[in-house]
Design a protein around this motif. Structure first.
Motif, PDB file in Angstrom:
ATOM      1  N   GLU A  23      82.414  -2.337 -55.553  1.00 48.44           N
ATOM      2  CA  GLU A  23      82.707  -1.682 -54.295  1.00 48.44           C
ATOM      3  C   GLU A  23      81.722  -0.543 -54.065  1.00 48.44           C
ATOM      4  O   GLU A  23      81.276   0.104 -55.006  1.00 48.44           O
ATOM      5  CB  GLU A  23      84.139  -1.144 -54.280  1.00 48.44           C
ATOM      6  CG  GLU A  23      85.174  -2.246 -54.459  1.00 48.44           C
ATOM      7  CD  GLU A  23      86.589  -1.737 -54.360  1.00 48.44           C
ATOM      8  OE1 GLU A  23      87.262  -2.037 -53.346  1.00 48.44           O
ATOM      9  OE2 GLU A  23      87.041  -1.048 -55.294  1.00 48.44           O
ATOM     10  N   THR A  24      81.378  -0.292 -52.804  1.00 50.80           N
ATOM     11  CA  THR A  24      80.543   0.849 -52.451  1.00 50.80           C
ATOM     12  C   THR A  24      81.376   1.822 -51.621  1.00 50.80           C
ATOM     13  O   THR A  24      82.125   1.404 -50.732  1.00 50.80           O
ATOM     14  CB  THR A  24      79.291   0.435 -51.658  1.00 50.80           C
ATOM     15  OG1 THR A  24      79.673  -0.031 -50.364  1.00 50.80           O
ATOM     16  CG2 THR A  24      78.523  -0.656 -52.380  1.00 50.80           C
ATOM     17  N   VAL A  25      81.233   3.096 -51.941  1.00 54.91           N
ATOM     18  CA  VAL A  25      81.940   4.139 -51.204  1.00 54.91           C
ATOM     19  C   VAL A  25      80.888   5.130 -50.713  1.00 54.91           C
ATOM     20  O   VAL A  25      80.109   5.658 -51.514  1.00 54.91           O
ATOM     21  CB  VAL A  25      82.976   4.856 -52.074  1.00 54.91           C
ATOM     22  CG1 VAL A  25      83.834   5.784 -51.211  1.00 54.91           C
ATOM     23  CG2 VAL A  25      83.854   3.866 -52.828  1.00 54.91           C
ATOM     24  N   THR A  26      80.852   5.388 -49.411  1.00 55.10           N
ATOM     25  CA  THR A  26      79.853   6.255 -48.815  1.00 55.10           C
ATOM     26  C   THR A  26      80.546   7.431 -48.143  1.00 55.10           C
ATOM     27  O   THR A  26      81.430   7.231 -47.298  1.00 55.10           O
ATOM     28  CB  THR A  26      78.993   5.493 -47.802  1.00 55.10           C
ATOM     29  OG1 THR A  26      78.488   4.290 -48.407  1.00 55.10           O
ATOM     30  CG2 THR A  26      77.822   6.337 -47.339  1.00 55.10           C
ATOM     31  N   PHE A  27      80.151   8.631 -48.519  1.00 60.15           N
ATOM     32  CA  PHE A  27      80.740   9.873 -48.020  1.00 60.15           C
ATOM     33  C   PHE A  27      79.703  10.529 -47.100  1.00 60.15           C
ATOM     34  O   PHE A  27      78.609  10.884 -47.559  1.00 60.15           O
ATOM     35  CB  PHE A  27      81.072  10.824 -49.164  1.00 60.15           C
ATOM     36  CG  PHE A  27      81.903  10.215 -50.266  1.00 60.15           C
ATOM     37  CD1 PHE A  27      83.272  10.425 -50.334  1.00 60.15           C
ATOM     38  CD2 PHE A  27      81.301   9.435 -51.257  1.00 60.15           C
ATOM     39  CE1 PHE A  27      84.030   9.872 -51.358  1.00 60.15           C
ATOM     40  CE2 PHE A  27      82.048   8.878 -52.283  1.00 60.15           C
ATOM     41  CZ  PHE A  27      83.419   9.088 -52.336  1.00 60.15           C
ATOM     42  N   ILE A  28      80.020  10.702 -45.844  1.00 62.18           N
ATOM     43  CA  ILE A  28      79.100  11.320 -44.895  1.00 62.18           C
ATOM     44  C   ILE A  28      79.467  12.799 -44.784  1.00 62.18           C
ATOM     45  O   ILE A  28      80.463  13.162 -44.137  1.00 62.18           O
ATOM     46  CB  ILE A  28      79.140  10.622 -43.518  1.00 62.18           C
ATOM     47  CG1 ILE A  28      78.686   9.162 -43.645  1.00 62.18           C
ATOM     48  CG2 ILE A  28      78.205  11.333 -42.536  1.00 62.18           C
ATOM     49  CD1 ILE A  28      79.770   8.192 -44.021  1.00 62.18           C
ATOM     50  N   LEU A  29      78.702  13.661 -45.444  1.00 61.73           N
ATOM     51  CA  LEU A  29      78.986  15.092 -45.443  1.00 61.73           C
ATOM     52  C   LEU A  29      78.400  15.772 -44.208  1.00 61.73           C
ATOM     53  O   LEU A  29      79.020  16.665 -43.641  1.00 61.73           O
ATOM     54  CB  LEU A  29      78.439  15.735 -46.723  1.00 61.73           C
ATOM     55  CG  LEU A  29      78.940  15.125 -48.031  1.00 61.73           C
ATOM     56  CD1 LEU A  29      78.330  15.849 -49.222  1.00 61.73           C
ATOM     57  CD2 LEU A  29      80.463  15.157 -48.104  1.00 61.73           C
ATOM     58  N   GLU A  30      77.203  15.358 -43.815  1.00 61.18           N
ATOM     59  CA  GLU A  30      76.573  15.846 -42.585  1.00 61.18           C
ATOM     60  C   GLU A  30      75.846  14.685 -41.935  1.00 61.18           C
ATOM     61  O   GLU A  30      75.378  13.772 -42.601  1.00 61.18           O
ATOM     62  CB  GLU A  30      75.580  16.973 -42.883  1.00 61.18           C
ATOM     63  CG  GLU A  30      76.208  18.290 -43.279  1.00 61.18           C
ATOM     64  CD  GLU A  30      75.188  19.411 -43.249  1.00 61.18           C
ATOM     65  OE1 GLU A  30      75.158  20.172 -42.253  1.00 61.18           O
ATOM     66  OE2 GLU A  30      74.416  19.525 -44.210  1.00 61.18           O
ATOM     67  N   GLY A  31      75.725  14.755 -40.614  1.00 57.10           N
ATOM     68  CA  GLY A  31      75.043  13.684 -39.897  1.00 57.10           C
ATOM     69  C   GLY A  31      75.995  12.545 -39.586  1.00 57.10           C
ATOM     70  O   GLY A  31      77.200  12.727 -39.439  1.00 57.10           O
ATOM     71  N   ASN A  32      75.453  11.332 -39.496  1.00 60.55           N
ATOM     72  CA  ASN A  32      76.278  10.157 -39.244  1.00 60.55           C
ATOM     73  C   ASN A  32      75.585   8.924 -39.807  1.00 60.55           C
ATOM     74  O   ASN A  32      74.436   8.980 -40.248  1.00 60.55           O
ATOM     75  CB  ASN A  32      76.597   9.990 -37.750  1.00 60.55           C
ATOM     76  CG  ASN A  32      75.357  10.019 -36.881  1.00 60.55           C
ATOM     77  OD1 ASN A  32      74.243   9.725 -37.329  1.00 60.55           O
ATOM     78  ND2 ASN A  32      75.537  10.374 -35.615  1.00 60.55           N
ATOM     79  N   LEU A  33      76.297   7.801 -39.786  1.00 62.78           N
ATOM     80  CA  LEU A  33      75.798   6.584 -40.413  1.00 62.78           C
ATOM     81  C   LEU A  33      76.369   5.375 -39.687  1.00 62.78           C
ATOM     82  O   LEU A  33      77.569   5.323 -39.398  1.00 62.78           O
ATOM     83  CB  LEU A  33      76.194   6.567 -41.891  1.00 62.78           C
ATOM     84  CG  LEU A  33      75.758   5.371 -42.735  1.00 62.78           C
ATOM     85  CD1 LEU A  33      75.491   5.820 -44.173  1.00 62.78           C
ATOM     86  CD2 LEU A  33      76.839   4.295 -42.755  1.00 62.78           C
TER      87      LEU A  33
END
Length: 292
Positions: free
Chosen positions: A66-76
């Motif tokens: 599994e991949t987990v992506t945390f967006i702290l600043e900006g966007n995706l």
């Protein structure tokens, strides 16, 4: 309850990807994984100028984890061959089960490329046991408003509860393997105890700031591993601090990784490559762009 002691403080090593500032605390020399946590990349913090190329993570396959992506600043912007599309803004998280295989892209939306701005992202790979590696792919994208914010440290901290339970609050993600996952912001002087059952592997990475973990001072861009000698972790921030914190049951199975595939045997890796080349990861069809 007994406090755990620190086993190791592992600095992240710099490994930029194109013009993307990247630090990686695991894998690292002498630390292949924190079972089941396989891989952690810290991208940024940095500021992109207007007219930039954005994130470099175009279409690529995955299987077996599994991949987990945390967006702290900006966007995706995310899109994959399972038909999932989203644009996740700052404070949000996306959790993708690659399972039996899919192709996905994590890129900057056109608006970010036009205007630029600050960007900081964490990407974590979480292994799956052999019995779950061929589960159907799945995806959940959460905006900040979807994630419970729990006040901690006598009001000097905020815990974003992504998966698992904390007191009476339950996170919106329900991982296949019972992973507990949070991000945590502590103001200077904030102190608290984090739950960390002694039979579970702990992931604790200092994104920014400085704090004491079980009495050991740890600066930003360091990952801390803990000894299994207690069931809680005492922390205290000496500056404003951001942490990634989670824990999970170790899997204890062989890990054979080849690029974007993580399986139990080299034969399974060969099968993954053949299946990808044969178009078996194509799901609902070709990827399309998302975002404005």
């Amino acid at each position: 309850m007994t406090s755990r002691s620190v086993a190791r403080v592992q600095p992240a090593h710099r490994d930029d990807i194109s013009d993307l500032t990247t630090r990686r605390p695991v894998p690292a020399p002498g630390l292949d994984q924190v079972d089941p946590f396989l891989f952690l990349n810290h991208h940024g913090p940095q500021t992109y100028q207007p007219g930039n190329n954005g994130l470099p993570f175009g279409p690529h396959p995955h299987r077996g984890f599994e991949t987990v992506t945390f967006i702290l600043e900006g966007n995706l912007a995310h899109h994959d061959t399972g038909g999932h599309e989203s644009v996740i803004e700052a404070g949000g998280v996306q959790w993708m089960t690659a399972g039996s295989g899919l192709i996905h892209a994590e890129v900057s939306p056109p608006s970010f490329k036009r205007t630029g701005g600050p960007l900081e992202i964490l990407q974590l790979w979480v292994n799956l046991p052999g019995r779950l590696k061929m589960n159907a792919p799945a995806y959940t994208g959460l905006q900040q408003a979807d994630i419970p914010q729990v006040s901690v440290a006598d009001g000097k901290g905020t815990l974003s509860l992504i998966a698992g339970g904390f007191g009476e609050v339950v996170g919106p993600i329900h991982p296949l393997t019972g992973v507990f996952m949070t991000t945590l912001r502590l103001a200077s002087g904030g102190r608290m105890e984090l739950p960390a059952p002694r039979d579970r592997s702990v992931l604790l990475y200092v994104v920014s700031g400085r704090l004491a973990v079980a009495g050991v001072v740890v600066d930003q861009w360091n990952l801390v591993t803990m000894n299994p000698d207690g069931d809680k972790i005492s922390i205290g921030a000496s500056t404003d601090t951001v942490l990634l914190f989670g824990h999970a049951d170790p899997i204890g199975e062989p890990v054979v990784a080849h690029g974007p595939f993580v399986m139990n045997t080299s034969e399974e890796i060969g099968e993954a490559i053949r299946d990808y080349q044969a178009g078996k990861f194509n799901g609902t069809g070709p990827l399309v762009g998302v975002g404005a």
